[in-house]
Write a protein that holds these residues in place. Sequence first.
Motif, PDB file in Angstrom:
ATOM      1  N   UNK A 537       0.787  -1.236   0.000  1.00  0.00           N
ATOM      2  CA  UNK A 537       0.000   0.000   0.000  1.00  0.00           C
ATOM      3  C   UNK A 537       0.817   1.284   0.000  1.00  0.00           C
ATOM      4  N   UNK A 538       2.084   1.211   0.427  1.00  0.00           N
ATOM      5  CA  UNK A 538       2.860   2.430   0.653  1.00  0.00           C
ATOM      6  C   UNK A 538       2.795   3.472  -0.450  1.00  0.00           C
ATOM      7  N   UNK A 539       3.230   3.148  -1.680  1.00  0.00           N
ATOM      8  CA  UNK A 539       3.247   4.178  -2.743  1.00  0.00           C
ATOM      9  C   UNK A 539       1.863   4.762  -3.024  1.00  0.00           C
ATOM     10  N   UNK A 540       0.814   3.961  -2.901  1.00  0.00           N
ATOM     11  CA  UNK A 540      -0.536   4.411  -3.240  1.00  0.00           C
ATOM     12  C   UNK A 540      -1.093   5.378  -2.196  1.00  0.00           C
ATOM     13  N   UNK A 541      -0.515   5.373  -1.021  1.00  0.00           N
ATOM     14  CA  UNK A 541      -0.933   6.310   0.013  1.00  0.00           C
ATOM     15  C   UNK A 541      -0.062   7.558   0.037  1.00  0.00           C
ATOM     16  N   UNK A 542       1.069   7.511  -0.651  1.00  0.00           N
ATOM     17  CA  UNK A 542       2.037   8.607  -0.558  1.00  0.00           C
ATOM     18  C   UNK A 542       2.173   9.397  -1.854  1.00  0.00           C
ATOM     19  N   UNK A 543       1.988   8.744  -3.005  1.00  0.00           N
ATOM     20  CA  UNK A 543       2.269   9.383  -4.292  1.00  0.00           C
ATOM     21  C   UNK A 543       0.978   9.869  -4.955  1.00  0.00           C
ATOM     22  N   UNK A 600      -7.514   5.133  -4.161  1.00  0.00           N
ATOM     23  CA  UNK A 600      -8.720   5.446  -3.373  1.00  0.00           C
ATOM     24  C   UNK A 600      -9.097   4.289  -2.457  1.00  0.00           C
ATOM     25  N   UNK A 601      -9.060   3.068  -2.993  1.00  0.00           N
ATOM     26  CA  UNK A 601      -9.384   1.898  -2.178  1.00  0.00           C
ATOM     27  C   UNK A 601      -8.450   1.796  -0.974  1.00  0.00           C
ATOM     28  N   UNK A 602      -7.151   2.046  -1.202  1.00  0.00           N
ATOM     29  CA  UNK A 602      -6.165   1.854  -0.144  1.00  0.00           C
ATOM     30  C   UNK A 602      -6.137   2.999   0.863  1.00  0.00           C
ATOM     31  N   UNK A 603      -6.765   4.120   0.538  1.00  0.00           N
ATOM     32  CA  UNK A 603      -6.768   5.256   1.454  1.00  0.00           C
ATOM     33  C   UNK A 603      -8.005   5.292   2.335  1.00  0.00           C
TER      34      UNK A 603
END
Length: 856
Positions: A537-543, A600-603
Amino acid sequence: MKTTVLDFSEIDAGMLAEVGGKAANLGELTAAGLPVPPGWVLTTEAYRQVAQGLLTSGDDLAERARRHLLEAPVPDAVQEAIVKAYAGLGDDVPVAVRSSATAEDLPFASFAGQQDTFLNVVGAQAVVEAVRRCWASLWTDRAVAYRESNGIDHAAVRLAVVVQRMVDARVAGVMFTANPVTGRRRESVIDASPGLGEAVVSGAVNPDRFRVFDGEILERHAGDKRLAIRSLPGGGTERVETAEPGLCLTDREVRGLAALGARVEAHYGAPQDTEWAIDGHGTLWLTQARPITTLYPLPEPTRPGLRVYFSVNVVQGVMGPLTPMGQSAFKVISAGGAGLAGHRPADLLGGAGFLTVSGERLWLDLTTAVRSRPGRALLPRVLTLGEARAVSVVERLFEDPRLSQAHTSVRPFLRGLARFARNLRLPQRVLKALTRPDQALAATVTTGERLDARLRVPGSATPAQRLDHAERVLAGTFPLIISIMPTVVTGYGLFALASKLSGVPVAEMSDVLRSLPHNPTTEMDLELWRLATRIEPGPFRELSVPELVEHYQEGRLPPLAQREIAAFLDEYGHRGVAEIDLGVPRWSEEPGHILGVLANYLRMDTGVPPSEQFADGVRQARATIAHVAARARRRGRWRAPVVRFALGRTRRYAGLRELPKFYLVKTLAAVRRSLLVVGEHLVGLGVLDSAQDVFFLDLRETRAALAGGDLRALVAERRATYERERRRRHVPRVLLSDGTEPEALSQPGGDGGIAGTPASPGTVTGVARVVLDPIGAHLEPGEILVCPSTDPGWTPLFLTAGGLVMEMGGAMSHGAVVAREYGIPAVVGVPDATHRITSGQRITVNGAAGTVTIDE
C-alpha cells in the motif's frame, strides 16, 4: 499605418481578425441588402495600440487589464479617426456603441452579452469614452470566464468597436429563426416590447411572445411589459414604467419579421439569433445577427419526409463525441449487423442505412419502426429496458400526424425476423440453453476463443493488410458476439415466466439478479478490489496519480504491485472510459484511472469487503428463489419445480448480458493497436504528425493516405471539432429531422421529489457526490453516486457507492444491472440529476419507487 476605421460597406465576413464577429456580420448583412442602420467599426488595430504591454497572465488579470484600458491614453490618430467617422453619420447623431470581439458571434460560441453595449451616445467625446469602456469590457469577469469555458486563449482575442446610428424604436426585441427550446428549425420565435430592445435582451421585461412557422402564427402571448427603455434627449436612456395592454406587434409586423428572419437565415445557411427594431414610421431594421450556437446539429438528410433519430451515445452512456475513426468502426459494425437480417449494404464503410452521424455522435434512424405496426408494439418495450425516459417521448411521436402509420403489413417485419433468427441459429441456441446449460456456457467461452484467434495480426502485416484485417473483423464482430444473446434472452425470459407462474411481481424478484456469475464487468471490479488487498500500500498512500503512473511505466513500483497490476491490465487493459470509441486510449495505454482507483481503495477505511457483499448477494438470491418457489407451490405443486428450474437458468445466464460488449470492446482495442502501427507508417510518410492522429481519419481516408500526401491540416480541423463537441453539455435522446427535441416539448416540473425509473430496489439516505467524469473521481464509502450515465469504465466506483442516481438509462441499462448485482439502491432516467442535485446534499434514493428526495 493600418486602417482603424471601416464603414459597414467596406467589411466582409473574411475580416474577422480586423473587425470582430459583430462587425463582420453587420458588414455582410449590409452587403446582402438587408435593412441595417448605417455605421462603422473601429478596428482591432486601435485596440492593439492601446493594449500594448498588457500582461495576459496572473491571478488579477481581469482587474489589471480593465484598469489599464480605462486609464491608458487614446493615441491622437485613433481619437481623430473616431471623431471624423462619427461626424460622417451626421451632426451629433445618437449612436449605439457596441463591442465586437474577434471571439464573438462565432458558429460555436455566440458570446452574447459578454462585452458591453452603450446606447443613445451623443457627441464625439462621449463616443470616445464609450469606445474606451467597450475595450475594458473585454476583461470583465464574465467575459474572461466565458472564454475559459470555451477554450479560447485570452491573448489571442482582440476587440473592435461598432458605432451604429440609433433606431428611435417604437418597438424592438429579439428573434430566433429556430425555436431555441424545442430545436425546431424554421419556427421563428419573436420577443417584443415597446421602446429599445435592451429591455428584452437584458431580461428586464416580460415581453410579448410570438411563434411563426411557414407564415402561420402559432402563438401570440402577451407579456406584462411593465418596463420600457427609451432614449433621452441629449444622450443616455431611461427606464420607464409602463402598462401597455394588448400586443405591441400587429400580425402583419409579426409576419414581416419572420420573413426578414428567413432572409437572414437563408443568407447564412444556418439558424440565426437576431435583434431588430421598428421605428415610429413603421420601418423594420435589423440591428444584429449571430448564429444560434445551442442548437444540436442535424444529421444530413438521406430520405425525404420527417425522420426520427435515437442517440446511440446516450444509451451507451457516452455523452461526449466519438472520434472519426470510432464513427467509421461503428459504420462497418452496423453493416455486418444489417447482414443478419438480409440487408448488408454494398458499401461496408458507408455503414447500414439506419445509422447516421451528427454532432460527432451516432444516431439510429427509427422512422420505419415508428411508422410501422410491429415497431409501435415493440419499440416501447425495448426502450423500457435500456432507456426508459425515451418511452414516453417515442409514444407521443405515434400521435404526430406527420409520422402516421405507413407500414401496416407485418409481413416484411416477419420475413426480416425469420432471416435474423435463421442466421443467428436462434431456435437451436435457445434449445441448448434450456436443455444443456454447460454446453451453452461453454459456447460463450468458445466464442471468445474464436474472437481472440480472429483478432491476431502478424507482426509482418503491411499497413494495407492491417486495414483489410480491421474491416474484416469489424464487419464480423456483431454476428459473432450477438450469438451469445439467445442464451441471455432465455435467462431473462425464464425470469418473466417464473414471475407469471408464481404471481410474484418482477420487482419483488430483483434479488435473484444479485451477484450473478459470468459477468465480466463485476468480475473485473471484484478483481480490482482484491488486487488492492494484495499489493504493497505504501506508494498508493504517498504518491500522486501522475507519480504512480510514472513509477508503474518505469517498473519502479514494489515488485508485487508491479506484477499484479500488469496481470490485471493484461486481462482487462482493453477497457476504458468511453470504450466504445476505438479512438480513445485504453487502460493499458493510460493506466492512471486504474491506479487512481487503487489509491482510493487503499486510502479509505473499509467496511464490509465487496467480496463478502457479493457472497451475501448469492445467499439472498437463493433465499429469494426459495421464497418465489414456495409462492408458486400455493398455486399448484407442479409450478414450484418449474420456477426453481427457470430461476436457476436465469442466474446461470443473466450475467452474460455484459459479455457481448466485453468482446466488442476487446475487438475495438485490437483494431486500435493495429491502426496505431498504420499511424506510425503514415508519420514516416509525412502524412501525419503522430500515430494518434490516425483516429481523426476514417478507414477510407486512412487507406487513401497510404499513397502519401499531407493530412495534418485536416486532422487539426477534426481535433478542433472534436474538442468543441466535448464541451457540449446537452445531447438529445430523440431528435427529429426538423430539429425538434420531442423531450423538450414537455419538460418535467422542478418541484418536490425527483422521479426516475426504478432500477435496483432498496432505500438509502446519504451524501450525494456528483461525478461528471470518473477519471480521478473519489467516492467515500456510502456516498451516493450521481452521474449522467455509466459504462464499464465507471463501475469501480460502484464498489464504494451507497446508491446510484443516473440521468440516463432504463431497468436493463448497464448501470442498473451492475447496481442490482452489487445490491445498491438505484434510480435511473432522472431528468437533469447532475444539475438538480449538488455534491454534499443529503438525498434519499428509493430504488423500488424510482424517486430521489433532496433533504432540505
